[in-house]
Design an enzyme around this catalytic site. Sequence first.
Site, PDB file in Angstrom:
ATOM      1  N   GLU A   1      50.445  30.933  48.578  1.00 33.44           N
ATOM      2  CA  GLU A   1      49.979  32.172  47.941  1.00 33.44           C
ATOM      3  C   GLU A   1      48.622  31.966  47.274  1.00 33.44           C
ATOM      4  O   GLU A   1      47.724  32.798  47.371  1.00 33.44           O
ATOM      5  CB  GLU A   1      50.968  32.615  46.864  1.00 33.44           C
ATOM      6  CG  GLU A   1      52.305  33.024  47.432  1.00 33.44           C
ATOM      7  CD  GLU A   1      53.316  33.277  46.325  1.00 33.44           C
ATOM      8  OE1 GLU A   1      54.517  33.174  46.620  1.00 33.44           O
ATOM      9  OE2 GLU A   1      52.912  33.574  45.185  1.00 33.44           O
TER      10      GLU A   1
ATOM     11  N   GLY B   1      19.666  45.618  40.299  1.00 32.03           N
ATOM     12  CA  GLY B   1      19.185  46.513  39.259  1.00 32.03           C
ATOM     13  C   GLY B   1      20.102  47.717  39.124  1.00 32.03           C
ATOM     14  O   GLY B   1      21.315  47.598  39.297  1.00 32.03           O
TER      15      GLY B   1
END
Lengths: 388, 354
Positions: free
Chosen positions: A253, A350
């Site tokens: 897992e 940005g």
Amino acid sequence: MTSNLNLPQPAFMDDDELRIFSDSVGKFFDERAPAARTAKWRADGQVEREFWNEAGEAGLLGVSIPEEYGGAGGDFRHDLVLFEQVSRKDVSGFAASLHNGIVVPYILAHGTEEQKQRWLPGLCNGTLISAVAMSEPAVGSDLQQIRTTALKDGNGYKVNGAKTFISSGQLANLVVVAAKTDPSLGAKGVSLMIVETEKAEGFRRGRKLEKIGLDAADTSELFFDDVWIPADNLLGTGEGQGFRQLMTELPRERLVIACQAMIEIEKALVTTLDYVKERKAFGQPILGFQNTQFKLADLKTEAYAAKCMVNHCIALQLEGKLDTPTASMAKLLTTELQGKVVDTCLQFHGGYGYMEDYPIARMYRDARISRIYGGSNEIMRMLVARTL
Amino acid sequence: MKFHLSEEQELIQDSIRRTLEDACPPERRRAIIATDDDFDPVVWQALMELGVGGLSLPTEHGGSGLGLLDAALAMEIVGYQGSPAPLLGHLLAGLALAGSDNEAAKAKYLPGLADGSLIGAFAVGDGWEPASWTPTVSGNMVSGVVRFVGGAARAGLFVVGIQGGGLVAVESGEGVSIASVATSDPTRPLSTVTFANAPCTPLGDADLGQKVFDAGLVLLAADALGGAQRCLDLSVDYAKTREQFGVIIGQFQAVKHQLANMALEVEPARALVWYAAYAADAGLPDSSRVAAQAKAHLADRFTSVTRAAVQAHGGIGYTWEYDLQLWFRRALFDRAYLGAPSLHRERAAVMAGW
């Protein structure tokens, strides 16, 4: 380009059959999960039920399950190929990694022959969608403290309790529930009970939880109110085995989570490189600035090292030698790096990085859970620390 | 509200800086270090003529009657210059006497400490905290071994931390023996001092011991602030002169960011040092805690900035010939002496009730 790490493919993945499978999975997603459809799933907060049937018919859900149980007879590598395509084709919310990588293997590994015959074919063909119910409102990492009970009642059990943060909570119709068959005990009192929701009176799905990310994942609360299940819905042969059953599956897992984090890291670097080569500021592409170059060089270096570790762990897993501390290190390393990569990469975008139009925005939101689920990274550190 | 130094304080700093530039230029600093001694009559005299020895000492005993803040400002400049001088122990010995209620001892020792004709040393054990001080007093004699004492060879007076956290004064000579130890910082050599039934004068109990110890933490923080500022200045100067790939390296964005990050470590720490000194002078209830915070934080900043400065200088920063290594070593001293940052963070957390 899917990656700029230029890391040679490990020998165990260098296989024509896997490449063909990968291509066919990619085509399946191109056809059946185009952007317009996945956008609807994100808006709806869950994947269409019908899509699971389609995936089952295409043989994706049982790809690593032996043919005698309705699977395709592949192995863990096929699941990895599938998970990679889910991520690359942006089929977010389709919980193949949970179903194929976590829940179905419980039944394959710990179910009796009768149980495997009973459930695996449906889990492979898409009529059964699985979930695993461990966390409770007051119990996260410290699983021994679970309060949900499954007490003997005639020739069956009565399940009572509340579970939360359950992935596939709205769609699942086969739920593996961690419950105490002996509430006087801690870990040794835990058993895994299979609740088939269509037959379960007293079972109720709670809210589909609103989350920071993973918009198309139907993470939910589940409630069990005197839900009666037959005795042979206890996974395996005896009570009190649940904790051990969960533990034996942990390395795979965690490796699955590490692999997913790694793919997201590679995707974030690719999309960001595309952006910094195009976007101009102060008269040059922003990749021209040392700040951009150096930070991305750092990330690429770390990503390369992390991928080497992930490949190493996959090789160990395929040999049956991956242990919990090593898998925990891989989960810890890759998910921390994923957080750092998406954050740094978003900054290069940005203001656009904050806009959903750019892939990095969703990668950033989706990344946050990976340091928490599948065992929080603090638990990973504890497990690693025990080896010191 | 005005959070800045007074004009007088700025003048004090400026005059110490100029005096040390004259009295202790780099070549003289190297020459002093080569003697394995931190005492140089020219440097010491220059500092004492400016009144540095008596800044925080009472006027009736020859001092200037100013506070710990003023001493810390002087210490910052000495840290900036990296000048060898047994100043830290001297200032702490003076503060111990100034805080004492032993009037006879004050009258006897303070004038000499103030004008520097008597050099003081501060002797506490290497468990550092007052609770761990070990020398014992029997009658008017003190016995015990104290490691890591600065300025021991030149000291005329030792202020010794004793079991229970109090302080006594011991004159050098009878019952006092000194053995130098090898340490990293050549500008501040240390010794092991053994007191064997050395005659002593009581100065005060654990309250005084704690107060002087805390003052030591503030002075070390101030020294670290000056040192860190110097490392930043050296790095900026170097970036403006060194050429690589046909340009001054300061034009590279990565170098600019390196230097900006260093400045970000140094400048915000200045207020913490000022406040810690001010809190001691004003007798604020959190003075002991902020002294611990200042020492822990500034020691970390100084080590971090020296590391960044070595990186910014490239190979030259790693050489013996270049002076940057002196501040690297001073950072190690400021970090270790009177206790590591982890000790003082733990103390600050306990004092905050966390």
